[in-house]
Design a protein around this motif. Structure first.
Motif, PDB file in Angstrom:
ATOM      1  N   GLY A   1      26.212  38.656  36.192  1.00 49.34           N
ATOM      2  CA  GLY A   1      24.785  38.506  36.383  1.00 49.34           C
ATOM      3  C   GLY A   1      24.469  37.136  37.166  1.00 49.34           C
ATOM      4  N   LEU A   2      23.296  36.770  37.335  1.00 55.96           N
ATOM      5  CA  LEU A   2      22.702  35.748  38.286  1.00 55.96           C
ATOM      6  C   LEU A   2      22.619  34.708  37.184  1.00 55.96           C
ATOM      7  CD1 LEU A   2      21.546  34.514  40.522  1.00 55.96           C
ATOM      8  CD2 LEU A   2      19.334  35.606  39.684  1.00 55.96           C
ATOM      9  N   VAL A   3      23.132  33.409  37.492  1.00 57.88           N
ATOM     10  CA  VAL A   3      23.129  32.378  36.891  1.00 57.88           C
ATOM     11  C   VAL A   3      23.103  30.783  37.861  1.00 57.88           C
ATOM     12  CG1 VAL A   3      25.663  31.952  36.972  1.00 57.88           C
ATOM     13  CG2 VAL A   3      24.159  30.861  34.935  1.00 57.88           C
ATOM     14  N   GLN A   4      22.359  30.104  37.199  1.00 60.05           N
ATOM     15  CA  GLN A   4      22.270  28.697  38.116  1.00 60.05           C
ATOM     16  C   GLN A   4      23.608  28.199  38.227  1.00 60.05           C
ATOM     17  OE1 GLN A   4      18.679  26.604  36.668  1.00 60.05           O
ATOM     18  NE2 GLN A   4      17.344  27.754  38.297  1.00 60.05           N
ATOM     19  N   ALA A   5      23.689  27.302  39.188  1.00 55.47           N
ATOM     20  CA  ALA A   5      25.142  26.200  39.461  1.00 55.47           C
ATOM     21  C   ALA A   5      24.790  25.478  38.109  1.00 55.47           C
ATOM     22  CB  ALA A   5      24.886  25.534  40.594  1.00 55.47           C
ATOM     23  N   GLY A   6      26.145  25.334  37.441  1.00 54.79           N
ATOM     24  CA  GLY A   6      26.512  24.552  36.089  1.00 54.79           C
ATOM     25  C   GLY A   6      26.226  25.372  35.143  1.00 54.79           C
ATOM     26  N   GLY A   7      25.867  26.534  35.250  1.00 51.30           N
ATOM     27  CA  GLY A   7      25.592  27.524  34.099  1.00 51.30           C
ATOM     28  C   GLY A   7      27.007  28.200  33.489  1.00 51.30           C
ATOM     29  N   SER A   8      26.853  29.002  32.653  1.00 53.92           N
ATOM     30  CA  SER A   8      28.062  29.671  32.214  1.00 53.92           C
ATOM     31  C   SER A   8      27.921  31.303  32.139  1.00 53.92           C
ATOM     32  CB  SER A   8      28.467  29.177  30.695  1.00 53.92           C
ATOM     33  OG  SER A   8      28.862  27.962  30.908  1.00 53.92           O
ATOM     34  N   LEU A   9      28.898  32.086  32.265  1.00 57.48           N
ATOM     35  CA  LEU A   9      28.926  33.474  31.775  1.00 57.48           C
ATOM     36  C   LEU A   9      30.440  33.721  31.350  1.00 57.48           C
ATOM     37  CD1 LEU A   9      27.481  35.027  35.184  1.00 57.48           C
ATOM     38  CD2 LEU A   9      26.415  35.239  33.157  1.00 57.48           C
ATOM     39  N   ARG A  10      30.205  34.941  30.668  1.00 58.86           N
ATOM     40  CA  ARG A  10      31.433  35.502  29.945  1.00 58.86           C
ATOM     41  C   ARG A  10      31.511  37.080  30.261  1.00 58.86           C
ATOM     42  NH1 ARG A  10      33.597  36.294  23.778  1.00 58.86           N
ATOM     43  NH2 ARG A  10      32.037  38.170  23.910  1.00 58.86           N
ATOM     44  N   LEU A  11      32.790  37.072  31.136  1.00 60.07           N
ATOM     45  CA  LEU A  11      33.044  38.500  31.741  1.00 60.07           C
ATOM     46  C   LEU A  11      34.001  39.113  30.430  1.00 60.07           C
ATOM     47  CD1 LEU A  11      33.823  37.995  35.206  1.00 60.07           C
ATOM     48  CD2 LEU A  11      31.709  38.290  34.152  1.00 60.07           C
ATOM     49  N   SER A  12      33.749  40.438  30.136  1.00 58.46           N
ATOM     50  CA  SER A  12      34.697  41.248  29.438  1.00 58.46           C
ATOM     51  C   SER A  12      35.307  42.268  30.060  1.00 58.46           C
ATOM     52  CB  SER A  12      33.759  41.725  28.176  1.00 58.46           C
ATOM     53  OG  SER A  12      33.012  40.579  27.335  1.00 58.46           O
ATOM     54  N   CYS A  13      36.393  42.682  29.676  1.00 56.21           N
ATOM     55  CA  CYS A  13      37.137  43.832  30.284  1.00 56.21           C
ATOM     56  C   CYS A  13      37.759  44.598  28.873  1.00 56.21           C
ATOM     57  CB  CYS A  13      38.399  43.378  31.228  1.00 56.21           C
ATOM     58  SG  CYS A  13      39.334  44.652  31.603  1.00 56.21           S
ATOM     59  N   ALA A  14      37.160  45.711  28.713  1.00 55.99           N
ATOM     60  CA  ALA A  14      37.719  46.616  27.836  1.00 55.99           C
ATOM     61  C   ALA A  14      38.692  47.525  28.176  1.00 55.99           C
ATOM     62  CB  ALA A  14      36.494  47.411  27.125  1.00 55.99           C
ATOM     63  N   ALA A  15      39.853  47.606  27.682  1.00 57.62           N
ATOM     64  CA  ALA A  15      40.932  48.330  28.147  1.00 57.62           C
ATOM     65  C   ALA A  15      41.189  49.536  27.253  1.00 57.62           C
ATOM     66  CB  ALA A  15      42.369  47.494  28.178  1.00 57.62           C
ATOM     67  N   SER A  16      41.611  50.623  27.630  1.00 56.28           N
ATOM     68  CA  SER A  16      42.047  51.791  27.072  1.00 56.28           C
ATOM     69  C   SER A  16      43.042  52.556  27.847  1.00 56.28           C
ATOM     70  CB  SER A  16      40.736  52.598  26.653  1.00 56.28           C
ATOM     71  OG  SER A  16      40.038  52.915  27.862  1.00 56.28           O
ATOM     72  N   GLY A  17      43.720  53.553  27.027  1.00 57.89           N
ATOM     73  CA  GLY A  17      44.569  54.478  27.675  1.00 57.89           C
ATOM     74  C   GLY A  17      46.144  54.446  27.154  1.00 57.89           C
ATOM     75  N   ARG A  18      46.234  53.253  26.777  1.00 55.82           N
ATOM     76  CA  ARG A  18      47.752  53.140  26.026  1.00 55.82           C
ATOM     77  C   ARG A  18      47.954  51.902  25.444  1.00 55.82           C
ATOM     78  NH1 ARG A  18      51.379  53.503  31.410  1.00 55.82           N
ATOM     79  NH2 ARG A  18      50.071  55.136  31.624  1.00 55.82           N
ATOM     80  N   THR A  19      49.095  51.568  24.838  1.00 57.54           N
ATOM     81  CA  THR A  19      49.317  50.215  24.518  1.00 57.54           C
ATOM     82  C   THR A  19      49.694  49.134  25.607  1.00 57.54           C
ATOM     83  OG1 THR A  19      51.652  50.792  24.041  1.00 57.54           O
ATOM     84  CG2 THR A  19      50.079  51.088  22.445  1.00 57.54           C
ATOM     85  N   PHE A  20      49.250  47.990  25.417  1.00 51.87           N
ATOM     86  CA  PHE A  20      49.262  46.911  26.503  1.00 51.87           C
ATOM     87  C   PHE A  20      50.206  45.911  26.042  1.00 51.87           C
ATOM     88  CE2 PHE A  20      46.306  48.616  29.123  1.00 51.87           C
ATOM     89  CZ  PHE A  20      45.187  49.458  28.444  1.00 51.87           C
ATOM     90  N   ASN A  21      51.181  46.068  25.225  1.00 47.92           N
ATOM     91  CA  ASN A  21      52.013  44.729  24.653  1.00 47.92           C
ATOM     92  C   ASN A  21      52.817  44.483  25.838  1.00 47.92           C
ATOM     93  OD1 ASN A  21      51.107  45.035  22.049  1.00 47.92           O
ATOM     94  ND2 ASN A  21      52.680  46.240  21.481  1.00 47.92           N
ATOM     95  N   THR A  22      53.251  45.274  26.814  1.00 49.00           N
ATOM     96  CA  THR A  22      54.022  44.853  27.827  1.00 49.00           C
ATOM     97  C   THR A  22      53.517  44.440  29.247  1.00 49.00           C
ATOM     98  OG1 THR A  22      54.579  47.119  28.548  1.00 49.00           O
ATOM     99  CG2 THR A  22      55.942  46.046  26.876  1.00 49.00           C
ATOM    100  N   TYR A  23      52.053  44.328  29.135  1.00 45.57           N
ATOM    101  CA  TYR A  23      51.298  44.343  30.106  1.00 45.57           C
ATOM    102  C   TYR A  23      50.585  42.817  30.440  1.00 45.57           C
ATOM    103  CZ  TYR A  23      50.736  49.183  31.160  1.00 45.57           C
ATOM    104  OH  TYR A  23      50.890  50.427  31.650  1.00 45.57           O
ATOM    105  N   VAL A  24      50.434  42.687  31.703  1.00 43.14           N
ATOM    106  CA  VAL A  24      49.542  41.224  32.230  1.00 43.14           C
ATOM    107  C   VAL A  24      48.418  41.642  32.552  1.00 43.14           C
ATOM    108  CG1 VAL A  24      49.555  39.297  33.557  1.00 43.14           C
ATOM    109  CG2 VAL A  24      51.880  40.037  32.639  1.00 43.14           C
ATOM    110  N   MET A  25      47.332  41.062  32.008  1.00 43.37           N
ATOM    111  CA  MET A  25      46.069  41.217  32.604  1.00 43.37           C
ATOM    112  C   MET A  25      45.321  40.365  33.348  1.00 43.37           C
ATOM    113  SD  MET A  25      45.582  44.099  30.742  1.00 43.37           S
ATOM    114  CE  MET A  25      43.989  44.287  30.822  1.00 43.37           C
ATOM    115  N   GLY A  26      44.915  40.637  34.450  1.00 39.07           N
ATOM    116  CA  GLY A  26      44.397  39.830  35.372  1.00 39.07           C
ATOM    117  C   GLY A  26      42.801  39.754  35.798  1.00 39.07           C
TER     118      GLY A  26
END
Length: 118
Positions: A10-35
């Protein structure tokens, strides 16, 4: 088939905060690195942060250290990027990505726009 779906940009002013989310599906991720990566207009895509799913080990690019925090929720199979003290130079499309340990990033989300106004 691995699917990654980002949200939270989204749009935020300098100094502000945002939280991004990434929903993962399709397999188990125990051996994965998420970036998280980002790409600003007319610039190459750059690495932002990563987390190893099984042990929570994290890594950050220098420009976001102390301001961004990557985390994961094993139950929700979601990876987060908490971004604080945002700067105009953080403006970019942010992408979630996944790779197996020892391999390159193979799976990518569609991206979410982050715009920081001065």
């Amino acid at each position: 088939q691995v699917q990654l779906v980002e949200s939270g940009g989204g749009l935020v002013q300098a100094g502000g905060s945002l939280r991004l989310s990434c929903a993962a599906s399709g397999r188990t991720f125990n051996t994965y690195v998420m970036g998280w990566f980002r790409q600003a207009p007319e610039k190459e895509r750059e690495f932002v942060a990563s987390i190893t799913w099984n042990d929570g080990n994290t890594d950050y690019t220098d420009s976001v250290k102390g301001r961004f925090t990557i985390s994961r929720d094993n139950v929700k199979r979601t990876v987060y990027l908490q971004m604080n003290t945002l700067k105009p130079e953080d403006t970019a499309v942010y992408y979630c990505a996944a790779r197996q340990l020892g391999q390159g990033y193979r799976y990518w989300g569609q991206g979410t726009q982050v715009t920081v106004s001065s």
